[in-house]
Motif scaffolding. Structure first.
Motif, PDB file in Angstrom:
ATOM      1  N   LEU A 112       0.808  -1.226   0.000  1.00 33.02           N
ATOM      2  CA  LEU A 112       0.000   0.000   0.000  1.00 33.02           C
ATOM      3  C   LEU A 112       0.839   1.273   0.000  1.00 33.02           C
ATOM      4  O   LEU A 112       0.477   2.249  -0.679  1.00 33.02           O
ATOM      5  N   VAL A 113       1.926   1.283   0.747  1.00 30.21           N
ATOM      6  CA  VAL A 113       2.733   2.501   0.831  1.00 30.21           C
ATOM      7  C   VAL A 113       3.257   2.951  -0.539  1.00 30.21           C
ATOM      8  O   VAL A 113       3.183   4.145  -0.865  1.00 30.21           O
ATOM      9  N   PRO A 114       3.783   2.052  -1.386  1.00 28.15           N
ATOM     10  CA  PRO A 114       4.287   2.520  -2.691  1.00 28.15           C
ATOM     11  C   PRO A 114       3.251   3.261  -3.538  1.00 28.15           C
ATOM     12  O   PRO A 114       3.544   4.358  -4.033  1.00 28.15           O
ATOM     13  N   PRO A 115       2.021   2.738  -3.712  1.00 30.03           N
ATOM     14  CA  PRO A 115       1.050   3.524  -4.489  1.00 30.03           C
ATOM     15  C   PRO A 115       0.633   4.827  -3.800  1.00 30.03           C
ATOM     16  O   PRO A 115       0.357   5.823  -4.479  1.00 30.03           O
ATOM     17  N   VAL A 116       0.581   4.841  -2.457  1.00 33.56           N
ATOM     18  CA  VAL A 116       0.256   6.090  -1.758  1.00 33.56           C
ATOM     19  C   VAL A 116       1.345   7.133  -2.011  1.00 33.56           C
ATOM     20  O   VAL A 116       1.054   8.324  -2.215  1.00 33.56           O
ATOM     21  N   LEU A 117       2.588   6.717  -2.023  1.00 37.57           N
ATOM     22  CA  LEU A 117       3.688   7.632  -2.339  1.00 37.57           C
ATOM     23  C   LEU A 117       3.564   8.159  -3.758  1.00 37.57           C
ATOM     24  O   LEU A 117       3.854   9.338  -4.024  1.00 37.57           O
ATOM     25  N   LEU A 118       3.124   7.294  -4.683  1.00 36.15           N
ATOM     26  CA  LEU A 118       2.914   7.751  -6.064  1.00 36.15           C
ATOM     27  C   LEU A 118       1.830   8.827  -6.112  1.00 36.15           C
ATOM     28  O   LEU A 118       1.949   9.806  -6.858  1.00 36.15           O
ATOM     29  N   LEU A 119       0.772   8.639  -5.323  1.00 33.42           N
ATOM     30  CA  LEU A 119      -0.302   9.643  -5.286  1.00 33.42           C
ATOM     31  C   LEU A 119       0.194  10.953  -4.692  1.00 33.42           C
ATOM     32  O   LEU A 119      -0.205  12.041  -5.129  1.00 33.42           O
ATOM     33  N   LEU A 120       1.068  10.877  -3.684  1.00 31.64           N
ATOM     34  CA  LEU A 120       1.628  12.094  -3.091  1.00 31.64           C
ATOM     35  C   LEU A 120       2.489  12.861  -4.082  1.00 31.64           C
ATOM     36  O   LEU A 120       2.671  14.069  -3.956  1.00 31.64           O
ATOM     37  N   ARG A 121       3.026  12.146  -5.082  1.00 30.80           N
ATOM     38  CA  ARG A 121       3.883  12.790  -6.074  1.00 30.80           C
ATOM     39  C   ARG A 121       3.130  13.106  -7.364  1.00 30.80           C
ATOM     40  O   ARG A 121       3.749  13.399  -8.391  1.00 30.80           O
ATOM     41  N   ASP A 122       1.808  13.010  -7.312  1.00 30.37           N
ATOM     42  CA  ASP A 122       0.997  13.273  -8.508  1.00 30.37           C
ATOM     43  C   ASP A 122       1.102  14.752  -8.879  1.00 30.37           C
ATOM     44  O   ASP A 122       0.462  15.615  -8.282  1.00 30.37           O
ATOM     45  N   THR A 123       1.926  15.039  -9.873  1.00 27.74           N
ATOM     46  CA  THR A 123       2.175  16.441 -10.248  1.00 27.74           C
ATOM     47  C   THR A 123       1.042  17.030 -11.076  1.00 27.74           C
ATOM     48  O   THR A 123       0.950  18.246 -11.231  1.00 27.74           O
ATOM     49  N   ALA A 124       0.178  16.176 -11.609  1.00 28.41           N
ATOM     50  CA  ALA A 124      -0.876  16.674 -12.501  1.00 28.41           C
ATOM     51  C   ALA A 124      -2.080  17.204 -11.738  1.00 28.41           C
ATOM     52  O   ALA A 124      -2.893  17.939 -12.305  1.00 28.41           O
ATOM     53  N   SER A 125      -2.231  16.844 -10.464  1.00 28.41           N
ATOM     54  CA  SER A 125      -3.452  17.225  -9.742  1.00 28.41           C
ATOM     55  C   SER A 125      -3.145  17.546  -8.287  1.00 28.41           C
ATOM     56  O   SER A 125      -2.682  16.682  -7.528  1.00 28.41           O
ATOM     57  N   SER A 126      -3.419  18.768  -7.900  1.00 32.93           N
ATOM     58  CA  SER A 126      -3.273  19.144  -6.491  1.00 32.93           C
ATOM     59  C   SER A 126      -4.356  18.495  -5.638  1.00 32.93           C
ATOM     60  O   SER A 126      -4.152  18.221  -4.453  1.00 32.93           O
ATOM     61  N   GLU A 127      -5.515  18.211  -6.240  1.00 35.71           N
ATOM     62  CA  GLU A 127      -6.605  17.587  -5.481  1.00 35.71           C
ATOM     63  C   GLU A 127      -6.224  16.181  -5.031  1.00 35.71           C
ATOM     64  O   GLU A 127      -6.567  15.760  -3.927  1.00 35.71           O
ATOM     65  N   VAL A 128      -5.500  15.450  -5.895  1.00 38.75           N
ATOM     66  CA  VAL A 128      -5.071  14.100  -5.534  1.00 38.75           C
ATOM     67  C   VAL A 128      -4.164  14.158  -4.309  1.00 38.75           C
ATOM     68  O   VAL A 128      -4.355  13.424  -3.327  1.00 38.75           O
ATOM     69  N   ARG A 129      -3.163  15.034  -4.332  1.00 36.26           N
ATOM     70  CA  ARG A 129      -2.228  15.138  -3.209  1.00 36.26           C
ATOM     71  C   ARG A 129      -2.947  15.586  -1.936  1.00 36.26           C
ATOM     72  O   ARG A 129      -2.689  15.089  -0.839  1.00 36.26           O
ATOM     73  N   LEU A 130      -3.873  16.525  -2.103  1.00 41.73           N
ATOM     74  CA  LEU A 130      -4.623  17.022  -0.949  1.00 41.73           C
ATOM     75  C   LEU A 130      -5.462  15.910  -0.321  1.00 41.73           C
ATOM     76  O   LEU A 130      -5.532  15.786   0.909  1.00 41.73           O
ATOM     77  N   ASN A 131      -6.093  15.080  -1.150  1.00 41.82           N
ATOM     78  CA  ASN A 131      -6.919  13.990  -0.630  1.00 41.82           C
ATOM     79  C   ASN A 131      -6.086  12.969   0.129  1.00 41.82           C
ATOM     80  O   ASN A 131      -6.537  12.409   1.135  1.00 41.82           O
ATOM     81  N   VAL A 132      -4.870  12.701  -0.354  1.00 39.99           N
ATOM     82  CA  VAL A 132      -3.992  11.761   0.360  1.00 39.99           C
ATOM     83  C   VAL A 132      -3.656  12.310   1.737  1.00 39.99           C
ATOM     84  O   VAL A 132      -3.758  11.613   2.760  1.00 39.99           O
ATOM     85  N   ILE A 133      -3.271  13.569   1.778  1.00 40.66           N
ATOM     86  CA  ILE A 133      -2.868  14.182   3.044  1.00 40.66           C
ATOM     87  C   ILE A 133      -4.033  14.218   4.030  1.00 40.66           C
ATOM     88  O   ILE A 133      -3.855  13.984   5.231  1.00 40.66           O
ATOM     89  N   SER A 134      -5.229  14.451   3.524  1.00 39.47           N
ATOM     90  CA  SER A 134      -6.388  14.556   4.414  1.00 39.47           C
ATOM     91  C   SER A 134      -6.834  13.209   4.961  1.00 39.47           C
ATOM     92  O   SER A 134      -7.634  13.162   5.900  1.00 39.47           O
ATOM     93  N   SER A 135      -6.337  12.105   4.395  1.00 32.61           N
ATOM     94  CA  SER A 135      -6.807  10.779   4.822  1.00 32.61           C
ATOM     95  C   SER A 135      -5.682   9.900   5.360  1.00 32.61           C
ATOM     96  O   SER A 135      -5.755   8.678   5.281  1.00 32.61           O
ATOM     97  N   LEU A 136      -4.638  10.525   5.884  1.00 31.24           N
ATOM     98  CA  LEU A 136      -3.481   9.753   6.353  1.00 31.24           C
ATOM     99  C   LEU A 136      -3.675   9.116   7.724  1.00 31.24           C
ATOM    100  O   LEU A 136      -2.831   8.337   8.159  1.00 31.24           O
ATOM    101  N   GLY A 137      -4.757   9.443   8.416  1.00 28.19           N
ATOM    102  CA  GLY A 137      -4.932   8.977   9.783  1.00 28.19           C
ATOM    103  C   GLY A 137      -4.848   7.466   9.919  1.00 28.19           C
ATOM    104  O   GLY A 137      -4.129   6.939  10.775  1.00 28.19           O
ATOM    105  N   ALA A 138      -5.594   6.723   9.068  1.00 30.94           N
ATOM    106  CA  ALA A 138      -5.614   5.262   9.169  1.00 30.94           C
ATOM    107  C   ALA A 138      -4.238   4.673   8.891  1.00 30.94           C
ATOM    108  O   ALA A 138      -3.809   3.721   9.542  1.00 30.94           O
ATOM    109  N   LEU A 139      -3.544   5.248   7.915  1.00 34.81           N
ATOM    110  CA  LEU A 139      -2.213   4.747   7.571  1.00 34.81           C
ATOM    111  C   LEU A 139      -1.231   4.996   8.708  1.00 34.81           C
ATOM    112  O   LEU A 139      -0.404   4.139   9.038  1.00 34.81           O
ATOM    113  N   ASN A 140      -1.332   6.149   9.326  1.00 35.15           N
ATOM    114  CA  ASN A 140      -0.432   6.490  10.431  1.00 35.15           C
ATOM    115  C   ASN A 140      -0.612   5.547  11.612  1.00 35.15           C
ATOM    116  O   ASN A 140       0.343   5.160  12.277  1.00 35.15           O
TER     117      ASN A 140
END
Length: 659
Positions: free
Chosen positions: A435-463
């Motif tokens: 799971l971590v590798p694809p989440v890291l890919l989403l954090l590096r999604d340069t085409a969409s700020s919304e994608v990166r924002l959504n990852v950051i807003s939902s990190l609680g379960a992963l943490n």
């Protein structure tokens, strides 16, 4: 004077409901004079030509009925409404809604059925929202009718509607059969089931669409009524409703009918699960239920390949409910989970988006399923049952990487919202590996700020599963990029997640990497960003405590206080005020924050001075009486003599509040 008619349903509109005949009874039994006058006016409006007045009066039928009394309501008002069903649709919609509210005003339960004649006519009108309001009132009346009248009057009305020539009446009958089905006696249930079956096979597609909508509720009602016998040789599900479901789900039906297939599968699945769970169940009936399941599951799987994207989208949006309904039924997940994986690869982005949003919910399933075939394996066909078994979450996580590369930004954004929620179901090792590798890919999604924002807003379960350390190297660049995004709403959104992130990142990491970013927001060009930045400092003070705030926030804030831009100085004053209200113990607010606020009282910009005066009203109760008398009141007295009238006004208001 009311003109008598040989037919009580044909009362002359010009002479009935004469307002002069409205009785004046005791105050204990009748409403106040204003209510009586309102009712008199409503009666006149109902008989008038003004459309808006008639609509208003139709919403006041309760007052009219209360004023007329029970007998006149039955003998005059209800026949009057029955004769008025050729009125404008807005008036009819208001009447339809009001009829259900007249139950207390017709003279007791033995007369409730008198509300049905006008309602029956409204249930057959062409306008959809009039019928919907009438159906709601019919449901209220059906629940209130005593048994004898329900079986005699309501059942007869439903039968008439179900067999009327004009299709709108038959549309209403679909709802009226299914909603109070449990109240029908067994002989009536058989009759109404036959009516419902005819409606499911109606020549008019709209009738079949509404019947398909209520099919699931009928299935639920039948399971409740007949329990395990519903799937026996003579059970209604076996003899009637399974065939109806198959017919309504077939490709010969229009899209609008097939759209309900997934929801009906949910109802069947819940019903079969209930049969399996019954104590003292009959093994023959359970076996019959298993036979039905083998007929039901292929129907929902067929929606995955439906020619209409709308049908596939509906299946994708309901698939988590489908899985939950069938989870306790043996062997069903081996078919449903591969079908769901096909939805994740659908040609239409809207379907993939809807399916992706259900990913975390479906991953909660406790069943085991065959492991996906490895790349290059020859076992990709019908030998799934021979593969090793794994959890649903571990099978689905293999699809996440492919979704991170989806062409649709909406799909990736949806994945970013739910991906981290898979972590609790995977366990730490699988989360780190898969799971971590694809989440890291989403954090590096340069085409969409919304994608990166959504990852950051939902990190609680992963943490909670792995901690945030593994993500920090990718997390920090993503946060900084979003903090400098050209769209101010994106910047505002990431700011709102900062306190949440602070709890997960910890004091040391936050101090080293993100404190400067938080202070920098106080100088943003957008006022909403600056205000949110000040509130962030307040929340960070609560999270990390006074010692951290003194060391990490007050020194840079002091620099902002002396900045040449008055807007930055103003934001600093606001931040000081907010921090003072939450810092513990309160003495620190007096010794560390109050002096900085008081220094700003001499600022050369009046806007800052009067905001200091306003802020001191908030800070004073925290600092205590000693600080008020020795420090705050003298400064306010000086501001009360300021050349600027606004400064004087707010200074005096604050002084008054301190008295």
């Amino acid at each position: 004077m009311v003109v008598e008619s040989s037919n009580p349903m044909e009362i002359d509109k010009d002479t009935s409901l004469n307002t002069k005949d409205v009785p004046m009874t005791s105050a204990e039994e009748t409403p106040t004079l204003s209510e009586e006058e309102e009712a008199r006016q409503a009666i006149d409006k109902l008989r008038g030509e003004d459309l808006s007045a008639r609509i208003e009066a139709a919403h006041q039928l309760e007052s009219v009925a209360r004023t007329l009394g029970e007998e006149r309501t039955r003998e005059e008002l209800l026949p009057f409404l029955t004769d008025g069903v050729d009125d404008e649709e807005d008036v009819l919609a208001a009447i339809a809604m009001s009829l259900g509210k007249l139950i207390p005003y017709v003279g007791g339960s033995q007369y409730i059925h008198t509300l049905l004649p006008p309602l029956e006519l409204l249930l057959a009108v062409e306008e959809n929202y009039v019928r919907e309001n009438a159906q709601k009132s019919a449901e209220q009346i059906a629940n209130a009718l005593p048994g004898e009248n329900f079986h005699k009057e309501y059942a007869a009305m439903v039968t008439r509607l179900a067999t009327k020539e004009w299709f709108t009446a038959r549309v209403s009958a679909c709802a009226l059969i299914s909603i109070p089905f449990n109240r029908f006696i067994p002989s009536e249930q058989e009759i109404q089931c036959q009516h419902f079956a005819n409606l499911c096979r109606d020549d008019v597609p709209m009738v079949r669409r509404v019947a398909a909508h209520y099919l699931g509720q009928m299935v639920t009602n039948i399971v409740d009524v007949q329990a395990e016998h519903c799937v026996g040789p003579d059970g209604m599900l076996t003899t009637t409703f399974m065939s109806l479901f198959e017919e309504l789900a077939s490709n010969e039906q229009p899209d609008s009918v097939r759209l309900h297939t997934a929801q009906n599968c949910v109802a069947f699945g819940k019903g079969m699960s209930k049969v399996h769970a019954l104590k003292g169940r009959d093994n023959l009936n359970v076996a019959a239920a298993d036979v039905l399941i083998k007929r039901i599951v292929p129907l929902v799987v067929a929606t995955i390949d439906d020619r209409s994207w709308r049908v596939r989208w509906t299946a994708a949006s309901k698939f988590a409910e489908v899985v939950a309904a069938f989870e306790k039924l043996p062997g069903t997940m081996d078919t449903l989970i591969p079908a769901y994986e096909k939805l994740l690869q659908d040609p239409e982005a809207e379907v993939r988006t809807s399916a992706t949003l259900n990913l975390a919910e479906i991953a909660k399933c406790k069943c085991t399923v065959p492991s996906p075939a490895s790349r290059g394996s020859s076992d990709k066909g019908g030998n799934e049952s021979q593969r090793p078994r794994t959890t649903v979450a571990k099978r689905l996580v293999k699809k996440v990487t492919a979704l991170t590369e989806d062409d649709s930004e909406n799909v990736r954004a949806s994945l970013a919202m739910v991906a981290s929620e898979l972590a609790p179901h995977l366990g730490k090792e699988a989360t780190i590996t898969d799971l971590v590798p694809p989440v890291l890919l989403l954090l590096r999604d340069t085409a969409s700020s919304e994608v990166r924002l959504n990852v950051i807003s939902s990190l609680g379960a992963l943490n909670e599963v792995i901690g945030v350390d593994l993500l920090s190297q990718s997390l920090l660049p993503a946060i900084k990029d979003l903090a400098e995004d050209g769209k101010w709403r994106i910047r505002l959104a990431i700011m709102q997640h900062i306190p949440h992130l602070a709890k997960h990142l910890g004091k040391d990491f936050f101090s080293n990497e993100l404190t400067a970013l938080c202070i920098g927001w106080l100088g943003d060009d957008i006022s909403s960003i600056r205000e949110a930045g000040a509130h962030n400092l307040k929340e960070l003070t609560q999270i990390f405590g006074a010692e951290w705030a003194i060391e990490s926030l007050l020194p840079p804030l002091d620099k902002v206080r002396r900045h040449q831009s008055y807007l930055r100085r103003l934001t600093a004053a606001h931040a000081f005020t907010l921090m003072a209200t939450v810092i513990e113990p309160p003495e620190i607010a007096t010794t560390e924050i109050l002096p900085m606020i008081l220094l700003m009282a001499t600022d050369n910009v009046a806007n800052i001075r009067f905001n200091v005066a306003k802020g001191l009203k908030t800070v004073a109760p925290v600092c205590g009486n000693a600080a008020i008398d020795s420090q705050i009141r003298p400064v306010l007295s000086l501001l009360a003599e300021d050349p600027d009238r606004d400064v004087r006004y707010f200074a005096n208001k604050t002084l008054e509040s301190l008295e």
